[in-house]
Design a protein around this motif. Structure first.
Motif, PDB file in Angstrom:
ATOM      1  N   ASP A  98       7.316   1.236 -12.805  1.00  0.00           N
ATOM      2  CA  ASP A  98       7.978   0.014 -12.349  1.00  0.00           C
ATOM      3  C   ASP A  98       7.306  -0.531 -11.096  1.00  0.00           C
ATOM      4  O   ASP A  98       7.033  -1.729 -10.991  1.00  0.00           O
ATOM      5  N   VAL A  99       7.027   0.344 -10.177  1.00  0.00           N
ATOM      6  CA  VAL A  99       6.365  -0.052  -8.942  1.00  0.00           C
ATOM      7  C   VAL A  99       4.974  -0.583  -9.266  1.00  0.00           C
ATOM      8  O   VAL A  99       4.536  -1.610  -8.742  1.00  0.00           O
ATOM      9  N   GLU A 155       0.824  -1.206   0.000  1.00  0.00           N
ATOM     10  CA  GLU A 155       0.000   0.000   0.000  1.00  0.00           C
ATOM     11  C   GLU A 155       0.863   1.262   0.000  1.00  0.00           C
ATOM     12  O   GLU A 155       1.932   1.306   0.593  1.00  0.00           O
ATOM     13  N   CYS A 156       0.360   2.236  -0.713  1.00  0.00           N
ATOM     14  CA  CYS A 156       1.078   3.500  -0.755  1.00  0.00           C
ATOM     15  C   CYS A 156       0.160   4.571  -0.183  1.00  0.00           C
ATOM     16  O   CYS A 156      -1.055   4.475  -0.299  1.00  0.00           O
ATOM     17  N   SER A 157       0.759   5.562   0.370  1.00  0.00           N
ATOM     18  CA  SER A 157      -0.101   6.614   0.916  1.00  0.00           C
ATOM     19  C   SER A 157      -0.521   7.552  -0.205  1.00  0.00           C
ATOM     20  O   SER A 157       0.083   7.574  -1.288  1.00  0.00           O
ATOM     21  N   GLU A 178       1.744   9.758  -2.505  1.00  0.00           N
ATOM     22  CA  GLU A 178       2.880   9.198  -3.223  1.00  0.00           C
ATOM     23  C   GLU A 178       2.560   8.981  -4.701  1.00  0.00           C
ATOM     24  O   GLU A 178       1.498   8.459  -5.042  1.00  0.00           O
ATOM     25  N   ALA A 179       3.488   9.378  -5.536  1.00  0.00           N
ATOM     26  CA  ALA A 179       3.330   9.133  -6.975  1.00  0.00           C
ATOM     27  C   ALA A 179       3.892   7.747  -7.274  1.00  0.00           C
ATOM     28  O   ALA A 179       4.970   7.393  -6.809  1.00  0.00           O
ATOM     29  N   ILE A 180       3.117   6.975  -8.046  1.00  0.00           N
ATOM     30  CA  ILE A 180       3.537   5.608  -8.324  1.00  0.00           C
ATOM     31  C   ILE A 180       4.235   5.577  -9.680  1.00  0.00           C
ATOM     32  O   ILE A 180       3.647   5.965 -10.694  1.00  0.00           O
ATOM     33  N   THR A 181       5.438   5.119  -9.703  1.00  0.00           N
ATOM     34  CA  THR A 181       6.133   4.991 -10.988  1.00  0.00           C
ATOM     35  C   THR A 181       5.673   3.708 -11.668  1.00  0.00           C
ATOM     36  O   THR A 181       5.110   2.815 -11.024  1.00  0.00           O
ATOM     37  N   LEU A 225       7.354  -2.102  -0.225  1.00  0.00           N
ATOM     38  CA  LEU A 225       7.724  -0.923  -1.005  1.00  0.00           C
ATOM     39  C   LEU A 225       8.478   0.056  -0.119  1.00  0.00           C
ATOM     40  O   LEU A 225       8.190   0.191   1.057  1.00  0.00           O
ATOM     41  N   LYS A 226       9.434   0.693  -0.713  1.00  0.00           N
ATOM     42  CA  LYS A 226      10.199   1.632   0.102  1.00  0.00           C
ATOM     43  C   LYS A 226      10.154   3.018  -0.516  1.00  0.00           C
ATOM     44  O   LYS A 226       9.868   3.177  -1.670  1.00  0.00           O
TER      45      LYS A 226
END
Lengths: 239, 260
Positions: free
Chosen positions: B146-147, B136-138, B141-144, B259-260
């Motif tokens: 690759d991610v 999960e991303c907050s 955050e922009a998701i690239t 994810l980091k």
């Protein structure tokens, strides 16, 4: 399966000649006899050839004839039959008699090559032919006869493979035993044995899927600066 | 109506109008696209695939949910096919229309999370919660790409994984009561865990694990576990399907990087 060559007497090659001097017939005959004929106690009575090994020296064609003991199992095939059988007829050792190819190769002729079963043999005659006049000298070196065709040993299987076979055999018994024991001991919850093959197949698939997923994980970072525990509420309170 | 016909009849080449009609609506392009997709995806059920395709095309009005469209694109192909990569790319493009604020468009944590939720609909929630903890991303955050690709792939594989685990459970569930013997399940899961624990570089371990997962190795392990359980005379417990699937998924999730 013994790897020892058959004890036999190989007579020197006889060149087939006509009376005329300097005539080169291109044909030699090698006779092989077995001591068992003279002294039956030395080896088993039944001489059986499974394999002929030799190193070639400019022999173009090889014919193998064998004289077998005429018994009830192998009756006379005609009034003139002396028991000679052709095991191999003009087997090419050199693809081109004039060429060099195959001239000094090692050969190993096995049962597959022979047109008849070489058992109960009295003697063997090898007919070597070299039609090309370019090679004056031709012979067979290190000629050896073997009883079994298993001269080339298959490397032994790893132990666990053979173990498997044992367990496989044991498996069914165990399975039966298992269900038997269970039925006796635990009639309330009957524990059977699941289908091991499908179990194994699905476990392997699961493994493969997990590996696939793990190999496709990204290395890219989203730019998070979190270090484990650095946002600990206690730490933040002090800073 | 009559006027219209006259008008079309008055056109210099009436044959051209058909073509014009097709061109105007981009039917050719659409059908071409469909055929390429059909061929490259090679679905088991082509008719359904075509139906789904047109469904996704007709849904393509801007009011429609971006996430649904992305899910539809992703479900066109199985993740093991090379075309999947293309589909992920187009799903990413679809999602990048997502409006973050008045001026900004792009894939952020929110829509990423929504997509993952949608992709993992069929997985037991116990599993998805743990998956999302890792992926999960907050919101900000922009998701690239690759991610995005990595997490989408993980979700798709996890879907397969979960259904496979469920199948495995039905194999283990000998009496077909929906409850499988605890010892049996645990020893099976143990085997899976040991296999998955082997790193991909350690060839010896991989060989060992593959032997352990072969029918004979598995049999020995189950036999051992059974004897052990018998000697302990433990109370017989049960595993339900959901329990089993989430236990199995746990080993999978250990492979998913946070994810980091």
């Amino acid at each position: 399966m013994n790897d020892k060559p058959l004890s036999c007497t190989i007579k020197p090659a006889v060149c087939v000649t006509a009376d005329t001097k300097g005539f080169h017939s291109g044909c030699k005959i090698v006779d092989i006899s077995f001591p068992s004929i003279v002294n039956p106690e030395v080896t088993d009575e039944n001489v059986e050839i499974g394999e002929i090994r030799f190193q070639n020296f400019y022999v173009a064609f090889l014919t193998v004839k064998a004289k077998i003991k005429l018994t009830e199992d192998t009756p006379r095939e005609g009034p003139q039959d002396q028991g000679w059988r052709v095991a191999l007829r003009r087997f090419p050792l050199m693809p081109d008699p004039h060429g060099e190819t195959g001239a000094q190769d090692s050969f190993c002729l096995t049962r597959k090559h022979f047109s008849c079963d070489l058992s109960n043999i009295v003697s063997v005659r090898l007919i070597l032919q070299q039609p090309a006049p370019v090679w004056k000298e031709f012979k067979m070196e290190e000629l050896k006869l073997f009883r079994s065709s298993n001269g080339v040993r298959v490397p032994p299987l790893p132990t666990w493979v053979t173990e498997d076979d044992k367990t496989k055999v044991g498996k069914k018994e165990l399975e039966n035993e298992n269900t038997g024991v269970v039925a006796e001991k635990n009639s309330r919850a009957e524990v059977g044995v699941p289908d091991i093959d499908s179990l194994s197949a699905s476990l392997q698939q699961l493994w493969a899927l997990a590996e696939e997923a793990s190999s496709n994980q990204t290395e890219e970072s989203l730019g998070r600066y979190e270090v484990e525990g650095c946002y600990d509420i206690n730490l933040l309170a002090y800073s | 109506m009559a006027d219209r016909r006259k008008a079309s009849g008055a056109a210099p080449e009436p044959a051209e109008t058909d073509r014009q009609f097709m061109d105007k609506n981009n039917v050719n392009g659409l059908l071409k696209d469909l055929l390429t997709k059909l061929i490259s995806n090679r679905p088991d059920d082509p008719i359904r695939f075509i139906a789904n395709y047109f469904e996704s095309v007709t849904l393509e009005d801007p009011a429609n949910d971006l996430v649904n469209r992305a899910v539809q694109v992703l479900s066109l192909t199985h993740h093991s096919r090379p075309v999947f990569e293309n589909n992920v790319r187009s799903a990413f493009l679809i999602l990048s229309k997502h409006k973050v604020n008045k001026r900004l468009h792009g894939v952020n944590g929110t829509i990423h999370g929504q997509l993952m939720q949608a992709l993992c609909q069929n997985i037991p929630s116990a599993v998805t919660i743990r998956l999302f903890k890792r992926l999960e991303c907050s919101e900000h955050e922009a998701i690239t790409y690759d991610v995005f690709r990595s997490s989408v792939f993980t979700c798709c594989v996890l879907n397969d994984y979960a259904s496979l685990a469920a199948n495995l459970f039905t194999t283990l569930d000998i009496q077909k009561t929906g409850k499988a013997d605890k010892n049996l399940c645990e020893s099976t899961l143990d085997q899976l865990r040991t296999a998955l624990a082997s790193s991909r570089k350690d060839v010896k371990r991989i060989m060992e694990s593959s032997y352990n997962l072969a029918p004979e190795g598995l049999y020995l392990a189950l036999e051992r576990a059974y004897k052990w359980a018998m000697s302990r005379r433990q109370a017989q417990g049960f595993y339900t399907q959901d329990q089993f699937v989430s236990e199995a998924a746990e080993t999978f999730l250990a492979k998913v990087k946070k994810l980091k």
